[in-house]
Design a protein around this motif. Structure first.
Motif, PDB file in Angstrom:
ATOM      1  N   LEU A  79      17.211 -27.598  13.811  1.00  0.00           N
ATOM      2  CA  LEU A  79      15.907 -27.454  13.175  1.00  0.00           C
ATOM      3  C   LEU A  79      15.945 -26.517  11.978  1.00  0.00           C
ATOM      4  O   LEU A  79      15.227 -26.713  11.001  1.00  0.00           O
ATOM      5  CB  LEU A  79      14.881 -26.953  14.199  1.00  0.00           C
ATOM      6  N   TYR A  80      16.775 -25.492  12.043  1.00  0.00           N
ATOM      7  CA  TYR A  80      16.867 -24.543  10.938  1.00  0.00           C
ATOM      8  C   TYR A  80      18.184 -23.807  11.009  1.00  0.00           C
ATOM      9  O   TYR A  80      18.882 -23.853  12.021  1.00  0.00           O
ATOM     10  CB  TYR A  80      15.701 -23.536  10.968  1.00  0.00           C
ATOM     11  N   GLY A  81      18.516 -23.127   9.943  1.00  0.00           N
ATOM     12  CA  GLY A  81      19.673 -22.254   9.945  1.00  0.00           C
ATOM     13  C   GLY A  81      20.745 -22.672   8.964  1.00  0.00           C
ATOM     14  O   GLY A  81      20.733 -23.756   8.403  1.00  0.00           O
ATOM     15  N   ALA A  99      11.563 -36.275  15.995  1.00  0.00           N
ATOM     16  CA  ALA A  99      11.097 -35.945  14.649  1.00  0.00           C
ATOM     17  C   ALA A  99      12.265 -35.622  13.719  1.00  0.00           C
ATOM     18  O   ALA A  99      13.184 -34.893  14.098  1.00  0.00           O
ATOM     19  CB  ALA A  99      10.152 -34.748  14.705  1.00  0.00           C
ATOM     20  N   ALA A 100      12.193 -36.156  12.491  1.00  0.00           N
ATOM     21  CA  ALA A 100      13.126 -35.740  11.453  1.00  0.00           C
ATOM     22  C   ALA A 100      12.888 -34.268  11.160  1.00  0.00           C
ATOM     23  O   ALA A 100      11.811 -33.730  11.447  1.00  0.00           O
ATOM     24  CB  ALA A 100      12.917 -36.578  10.189  1.00  0.00           C
ATOM     25  N   ARG A 101      13.869 -33.619  10.592  1.00  0.00           N
ATOM     26  CA  ARG A 101      13.770 -32.198  10.291  1.00  0.00           C
ATOM     27  C   ARG A 101      13.661 -31.989   8.783  1.00  0.00           C
ATOM     28  O   ARG A 101      14.490 -32.511   8.033  1.00  0.00           O
ATOM     29  CB  ARG A 101      15.010 -31.437  10.765  1.00  0.00           C
ATOM     30  N   ILE A 102      12.672 -31.245   8.360  1.00  0.00           N
ATOM     31  CA  ILE A 102      12.607 -30.779   6.978  1.00  0.00           C
ATOM     32  C   ILE A 102      13.385 -29.471   6.972  1.00  0.00           C
ATOM     33  O   ILE A 102      13.141 -28.589   7.790  1.00  0.00           O
ATOM     34  CB  ILE A 102      11.150 -30.555   6.509  1.00  0.00           C
ATOM     35  N   CYS A 136       7.784 -35.487  11.347  1.00  0.00           N
ATOM     36  CA  CYS A 136       8.695 -34.477  10.806  1.00  0.00           C
ATOM     37  C   CYS A 136       8.358 -33.130  11.422  1.00  0.00           C
ATOM     38  O   CYS A 136       7.190 -32.846  11.706  1.00  0.00           O
ATOM     39  CB  CYS A 136       8.552 -34.353   9.289  1.00  0.00           C
ATOM     40  N   GLN A 137       9.391 -32.340  11.643  1.00  0.00           N
ATOM     41  CA  GLN A 137       9.229 -30.965  12.105  1.00  0.00           C
ATOM     42  C   GLN A 137       9.975 -30.055  11.143  1.00  0.00           C
ATOM     43  O   GLN A 137      10.914 -30.476  10.463  1.00  0.00           O
ATOM     44  CB  GLN A 137       9.821 -30.776  13.501  1.00  0.00           C
TER      45      GLN A 137
END
Length: 179
Positions: A79-81, A99-102, A136-137
């Protein structure tokens, strides 16, 4: 003055410039939202994820040939990083149920609030939609939350993410329907 921004898929050759923009953005655009200690700890949680470049889902935003921002999306679970962030997972997501990741949106501080973030959002959401994703998330910083809300994202959960510096960094998981 209105600037004409263009975009292109980022390449490995762009990494030094993109990293410089990321570091400047992390260091400057979070002022007023985080303590200096939280800003410093943010570098542990944010930065360059070369998987996005390898996947061809990361974009350089340019103005007259100069990279002024960047961001992307992912069909992977992380999701992030950055490359160095703990908890990464390269598993491919199922567009029907996940969900796709932004991911990794940064604007050079000298170019902030000129439409670059919205441009990246529209580009990434469109590409995710083309691949069949319905949602999207993203994981927002406190400084990014206002943009994401304007773009239609709703907070799902507020988190205090611990770092090795003993400082927690506030982040907000947000979501948007693409249908």
């Amino acid at each position: 003055m209105t600037h004409k921004f263009t975009h292109r898929v980022a390449t490995k050759d762009d990494i030094p410039v993109l990293t410089s923009i990321m570091n400047a953005s992390i260091g400057k655009l979070q002022d007023g939202f985080l303590t200096p200690e939280q800003v410093q700890a943010s570098y542990e949680l944010m930065g360059m994820d070369t998987q996005l470049i390898e996947d061809g889902t990361y974009y350089a935003i340019e103005c007259e040939g100069e990279i002024v921002g960047c961001g992307g999306w992912s069909r992977r679970e992380t999701l992030y990083g950055a490359n160095h962030t703990k908890g990464r997972n390269p598993r491919l997501l199922d567009p029907e149920t996940e969900a796709a990741r932004i991911r990794a949106m940064y604007t050079h501080p000298g170019w902030a609030r000129q439409g670059i973030g919205r441009m990246i959002m529209e580009l990434c959401e469109g590409k995710a939609r083309e691949e069949g994703f319905r949602t999207c998330q993203l994981m927002a910083t406190l400084s990014g939350e206002p943009l994401y809300k304007v773009c239609g994202y709703s907070p799902v959960v507020y988190e205090e993410v611990p770092t090795s510096l003993g400082v927690n960094v506030p982040l907000i998981k947000m979501e948007k329907s693409l249908v």
